[in-house]
Design a protein around this motif. Structure first.
Motif, PDB file in Angstrom:
ATOM      1  N   GLN A 161       0.835  -1.195   0.000  1.00  0.00           N
ATOM      2  CA  GLN A 161       0.000   0.000   0.000  1.00  0.00           C
ATOM      3  C   GLN A 161       0.874   1.251   0.000  1.00  0.00           C
ATOM      4  O   GLN A 161       0.592   2.218  -0.711  1.00  0.00           O
ATOM      5  CB  GLN A 161      -0.920   0.003   1.217  1.00  0.00           C
ATOM      6  N   VAL A 162       1.967   1.204   0.790  1.00  0.00           N
ATOM      7  CA  VAL A 162       2.898   2.335   0.835  1.00  0.00           C
ATOM      8  C   VAL A 162       3.513   2.524  -0.543  1.00  0.00           C
ATOM      9  O   VAL A 162       3.551   3.647  -1.082  1.00  0.00           O
ATOM     10  CB  VAL A 162       4.002   2.076   1.890  1.00  0.00           C
ATOM     11  N   ALA A 163       3.963   1.381  -1.158  1.00  0.00           N
ATOM     12  CA  ALA A 163       4.615   1.443  -2.472  1.00  0.00           C
ATOM     13  C   ALA A 163       3.646   2.005  -3.503  1.00  0.00           C
ATOM     14  O   ALA A 163       3.999   2.911  -4.274  1.00  0.00           O
ATOM     15  CB  ALA A 163       5.091   0.053  -2.872  1.00  0.00           C
ATOM     16  N   LEU A 164       2.405   1.499  -3.498  1.00  0.00           N
ATOM     17  CA  LEU A 164       1.408   1.937  -4.489  1.00  0.00           C
ATOM     18  C   LEU A 164       1.117   3.426  -4.334  1.00  0.00           C
ATOM     19  O   LEU A 164       1.063   4.173  -5.320  1.00  0.00           O
ATOM     20  CB  LEU A 164       0.125   1.128  -4.309  1.00  0.00           C
ATOM     21  N   THR A 165       0.966   3.875  -3.062  1.00  0.00           N
ATOM     22  CA  THR A 165       0.663   5.284  -2.808  1.00  0.00           C
ATOM     23  C   THR A 165       1.820   6.167  -3.281  1.00  0.00           C
ATOM     24  O   THR A 165       1.604   7.172  -3.972  1.00  0.00           O
ATOM     25  CB  THR A 165       0.403   5.498  -1.310  1.00  0.00           C
ATOM     26  N   SER A 166       3.075   5.749  -2.940  1.00  0.00           N
ATOM     27  CA  SER A 166       4.242   6.547  -3.349  1.00  0.00           C
ATOM     28  C   SER A 166       4.302   6.617  -4.865  1.00  0.00           C
ATOM     29  O   SER A 166       4.514   7.693  -5.439  1.00  0.00           O
ATOM     30  CB  SER A 166       5.529   5.925  -2.813  1.00  0.00           C
ATOM     31  N   LEU A 167       4.109   5.439  -5.508  1.00  0.00           N
ATOM     32  CA  LEU A 167       4.175   5.376  -6.969  1.00  0.00           C
ATOM     33  C   LEU A 167       3.124   6.301  -7.580  1.00  0.00           C
ATOM     34  O   LEU A 167       3.406   7.050  -8.523  1.00  0.00           O
ATOM     35  CB  LEU A 167       3.937   3.929  -7.413  1.00  0.00           C
ATOM     36  N   SER A 168       1.895   6.277  -7.014  1.00  0.00           N
ATOM     37  CA  SER A 168       0.815   7.110  -7.543  1.00  0.00           C
ATOM     38  C   SER A 168       1.190   8.577  -7.437  1.00  0.00           C
ATOM     39  O   SER A 168       0.991   9.353  -8.386  1.00  0.00           O
ATOM     40  CB  SER A 168      -0.479   6.865  -6.776  1.00  0.00           C
ATOM     41  N   ILE A 169       1.759   8.960  -6.268  1.00  0.00           N
ATOM     42  CA  ILE A 169       2.109  10.370  -6.063  1.00  0.00           C
ATOM     43  C   ILE A 169       3.182  10.781  -7.063  1.00  0.00           C
ATOM     44  O   ILE A 169       3.073  11.822  -7.730  1.00  0.00           O
ATOM     45  CB  ILE A 169       2.590  10.594  -4.609  1.00  0.00           C
ATOM     46  N   ILE A 170       4.222   9.902  -7.203  1.00  0.00           N
ATOM     47  CA  ILE A 170       5.330  10.236  -8.107  1.00  0.00           C
ATOM     48  C   ILE A 170       4.812  10.321  -9.550  1.00  0.00           C
ATOM     49  O   ILE A 170       5.139  11.254 -10.286  1.00  0.00           O
ATOM     50  CB  ILE A 170       6.461   9.199  -7.968  1.00  0.00           C
ATOM     51  N   THR A 171       3.955   9.347  -9.932  1.00  0.00           N
ATOM     52  CA  THR A 171       3.390   9.349 -11.287  1.00  0.00           C
ATOM     53  C   THR A 171       2.585  10.629 -11.527  1.00  0.00           C
ATOM     54  O   THR A 171       2.736  11.282 -12.569  1.00  0.00           O
ATOM     55  CB  THR A 171       2.486   8.121 -11.489  1.00  0.00           C
ATOM     56  N   ALA A 172       1.755  10.994 -10.554  1.00  0.00           N
ATOM     57  CA  ALA A 172       0.936  12.191 -10.707  1.00  0.00           C
ATOM     58  C   ALA A 172       1.815  13.424 -10.879  1.00  0.00           C
ATOM     59  O   ALA A 172       1.540  14.282 -11.732  1.00  0.00           O
ATOM     60  CB  ALA A 172       0.026  12.347  -9.488  1.00  0.00           C
ATOM     61  N   MET A 173       2.900  13.490 -10.081  1.00  0.00           N
ATOM     62  CA  MET A 173       3.803  14.643 -10.190  1.00  0.00           C
ATOM     63  C   MET A 173       4.470  14.669 -11.554  1.00  0.00           C
ATOM     64  O   MET A 173       4.543  15.720 -12.212  1.00  0.00           O
ATOM     65  CB  MET A 173       4.852  14.580  -9.073  1.00  0.00           C
ATOM     66  N   ALA A 174       4.955  13.487 -11.998  1.00  0.00           N
ATOM     67  CA  ALA A 174       5.644  13.413 -13.290  1.00  0.00           C
ATOM     68  C   ALA A 174       4.692  13.813 -14.415  1.00  0.00           C
ATOM     69  O   ALA A 174       5.056  14.601 -15.298  1.00  0.00           O
ATOM     70  CB  ALA A 174       6.169  11.995 -13.504  1.00  0.00           C
ATOM     71  N   VAL A 175       3.457  13.276 -14.366  1.00  0.00           N
ATOM     72  CA  VAL A 175       2.479  13.583 -15.413  1.00  0.00           C
ATOM     73  C   VAL A 175       2.205  15.083 -15.439  1.00  0.00           C
ATOM     74  O   VAL A 175       2.154  15.705 -16.503  1.00  0.00           O
ATOM     75  CB  VAL A 175       1.184  12.771 -15.170  1.00  0.00           C
ATOM     76  N   THR A 176       2.086  15.692 -14.251  1.00  0.00           N
ATOM     77  CA  THR A 176       1.823  17.129 -14.175  1.00  0.00           C
ATOM     78  C   THR A 176       2.966  17.919 -14.822  1.00  0.00           C
ATOM     79  O   THR A 176       2.732  18.818 -15.634  1.00  0.00           O
ATOM     80  CB  THR A 176       1.654  17.553 -12.703  1.00  0.00           C
ATOM     81  N   VAL A 177       4.208  17.527 -14.484  1.00  0.00           N
ATOM     82  CA  VAL A 177       5.369  18.249 -15.023  1.00  0.00           C
ATOM     83  C   VAL A 177       5.409  18.112 -16.540  1.00  0.00           C
ATOM     84  O   VAL A 177       5.580  19.095 -17.275  1.00  0.00           O
ATOM     85  CB  VAL A 177       6.664  17.710 -14.360  1.00  0.00           C
ATOM     86  N   VAL A 178       5.211  16.866 -17.038  1.00  0.00           N
ATOM     87  CA  VAL A 178       5.254  16.627 -18.488  1.00  0.00           C
ATOM     88  C   VAL A 178       4.159  17.424 -19.186  1.00  0.00           C
ATOM     89  O   VAL A 178       4.408  18.093 -20.198  1.00  0.00           O
ATOM     90  CB  VAL A 178       5.119  15.105 -18.757  1.00  0.00           C
ATOM     91  N   MET A 179       2.955  17.408 -18.615  1.00  0.00           N
ATOM     92  CA  MET A 179       1.838  18.139 -19.223  1.00  0.00           C
ATOM     93  C   MET A 179       2.142  19.632 -19.298  1.00  0.00           C
ATOM     94  O   MET A 179       1.924  20.272 -20.327  1.00  0.00           O
ATOM     95  CB  MET A 179       0.558  17.945 -18.400  1.00  0.00           C
ATOM     96  N   LEU A 180       2.658  20.172 -18.167  1.00  0.00           N
ATOM     97  CA  LEU A 180       2.965  21.604 -18.130  1.00  0.00           C
ATOM     98  C   LEU A 180       4.025  21.942 -19.171  1.00  0.00           C
ATOM     99  O   LEU A 180       3.920  22.952 -19.878  1.00  0.00           O
ATOM    100  CB  LEU A 180       3.442  22.002 -16.728  1.00  0.00           C
ATOM    101  N   THR A 181       5.059  21.062 -19.280  1.00  0.00           N
ATOM    102  CA  THR A 181       6.121  21.300 -20.258  1.00  0.00           C
ATOM    103  C   THR A 181       5.539  21.299 -21.675  1.00  0.00           C
ATOM    104  O   THR A 181       5.842  22.182 -22.491  1.00  0.00           O
ATOM    105  CB  THR A 181       7.198  20.206 -20.121  1.00  0.00           C
ATOM    106  N   LEU A 182       4.690  20.300 -21.937  1.00  0.00           N
ATOM    107  CA  LEU A 182       4.095  20.194 -23.280  1.00  0.00           C
ATOM    108  C   LEU A 182       3.255  21.432 -23.588  1.00  0.00           C
ATOM    109  O   LEU A 182       3.371  22.026 -24.674  1.00  0.00           O
ATOM    110  CB  LEU A 182       3.231  18.937 -23.364  1.00  0.00           C
ATOM    111  N   VAL A 183       2.428  21.836 -22.625  1.00  0.00           N
ATOM    112  CA  VAL A 183       1.564  23.008 -22.839  1.00  0.00           C
ATOM    113  C   VAL A 183       2.419  24.240 -23.087  1.00  0.00           C
ATOM    114  O   VAL A 183       2.173  25.034 -24.007  1.00  0.00           O
ATOM    115  CB  VAL A 183       0.641  23.198 -21.607  1.00  0.00           C
TER     116      VAL A 183
END
Ligand SMILES: *[C@@H]1O[C@H](CO)[C@@H](O)[C@H](O)[C@H]1NC(C)=O
Ligand SMILES: *[C@@H]1O[C@H](CO)[C@@H](O)[C@H](O)[C@H]1NC(C)=O
Ligand SMILES: *[C@@H]1O[C@H](CO)[C@@H](O)[C@H](O)[C@H]1NC(C)=O
Ligand SMILES: *[C@@H]1O[C@H](CO)[C@@H](O)[C@H](O)[C@H]1NC(C)=O
Ligand SMILES: *[C@@H]1O[C@H](CO)[C@@H](O)[C@H](O)[C@H]1NC(C)=O
Length: 303
Positions: A236-258
């Motif tokens: 559960q800890v691993a999944l939560t950390s992964l989700s947070i990191i993925t969400a952050m990465a997706v946000t950064v990539v999206m912002l860069t693309l925009v």
């Protein structure tokens, strides 16, 4: 109506008792006899001729004396908290009547009902101690016992039902069953009267003592006690950390693309502007040249 009569008596005695305590009147110095020391048959509260702040000194010609010890940090019945009797040190206990600290009883001696803390610990107390006994000792059926019975050995079962009245006169009852099997690995089977292993979480149960968690849930299955801290699994800890990191990465990539898209759009606009300017200049110079040619032509014609 014998039961409602008893309830009335109980209510009356509670009211009289409360009035006595809160009017500041005590039974200090009153004539009494320890022969009248007893436990209430329903609530099993200690009762005597004296009140909650005094104890009776003797069986014959006794008087109520101030209590010499207390069991609780804030004992019932006392109004002056600056002059409480002392708590008893280790190796001693304060009896129900509060007549002074007494040394612990050895195994097999008589103890006051459910007062495990009156019994001396066994030599291997560290192995037997649990939250269901006092340092490995128990007071079962008013006798000091060790909680040392192992798998398959005969055990003592002691069930007590406590009945008391709520603020609106409704009756509450609570049955507590205790035994001398080693806890929390074993419990005393009611029909076999021998120690058997406790049940794990999710197993069906009839009482708290059957569960290793010491909590038989409302559905008749062993559940964790309500105060258990929530266990978070590693996945559960691993999944939560992964989700947070993925969400952050997706946000950064999206912002860069925009951002890139916006820059590209602006670049295109600027280029279009310059191209337009250049074509405008070009057409202007073409216009100029045409006008100059025409002027020259016409000048030649007139000349
Ligand atoms: C109790 O008091 C009576 C009267 O004062 C006296 O005769 C008797 O000896 C006393 N009994 C005890 C056991 O002290
Ligand atoms: C409480 O007890 C203390 C110490 O014995 C005494 O000085 C004080 O007057 C008492 N207070 C009351 C309200 O009885
Ligand atoms: C009570 O127990 C504590 C810790 O085990 C110890 O430090 C202390 O000296 C004991 N007190 C008495 C009066 O035995
Ligand atoms: C349990 O008993 C041992 C041995 O007498 C004593 O040292 C220890 O302080 C006791 N522990 C508690 C929690 O009473
Ligand atoms: C439990 O303790 C009692 C009292 O010391 C002793 O007689 C008995 O043999 C012990 N039982 C086990 C199984 O250790």
């Amino acid at each position: 109506m014998p039961s409602s009569g008893r309830v009335f008596l109980l209510v009356a005695s509670v009211i009289i008792h409360t009035l006595l305590v809160y009017s500041g009147e005590t039974s200090l110095g009153a004539v009494c006899s320890t022969d009248n020391d007893r436990l209430d048959s329903a609530s099993h509260k200690f009762l005597s001729d004296c009140d909650d702040t005094t104890f009776c000194s003797a069986s014959v010609n006794g008087t109520c004396q101030p209590r010499l010890c207390r069991r609780d940090e804030f004992p019932f019945g006392f109004t002056n908290f600056t002059s409480l009797p002392p708590l008893c040190q280790n190796g001693t206990f304060c009896p129900d009547e509060g007549s002074g600290c007494k040394p612990l009883w050895t195994v097999g001696s008589a103890c006051q009902m459910d007062r495990d803390d009156q019994c001396a610990p066994p030599p291997n107390w560290a192995d037997l101690a649990s939250n269901q006994n006092f340092n490995g000792s128990l007071c079962l059926k008013s006798t000091c016992t060790f909680a040392n019975m192992s798998l398959g050995q005969p055990c003592i079962l002691d069930g007590v039902t406590y009945i008391d009245l709520g603020p609106n006169g409704e009756q509450f009852s609570n049955t507590v069953t205790r035994h001398n099997c080693q806890t929390s690995q074993l419990y005393c089977d009611t029909s076999l009267q021998v120690c058997v292993p406790t049940k794990s979480l999710g197993a069906s149960c009839g009482s708290d003592q059957e569960c290793r968690s010491f909590n038989c849930g409302p559905g008749g299955v062993c559940v964790d006690p309500p105060e258990t801290p929530r266990r978070v699994e590693a996945w559960q800890v691993a999944l939560t950390s992964l989700s947070i990191i993925t969400a952050m990465a997706v946000t950064v990539v999206m912002l860069t693309l925009v951002h890139k898209r916006l820059r590209l759009q602006r670049y295109r606009e600027i280029r279009e502007y310059y191209e337009e300017q250049i074509s405008l200049r070009k057409s202007l110079s073409v216009l100029h040249a045409a006008a100059a040619d025409r002027y020259l032509d016409e000048k030649r014609h007139f000349d």
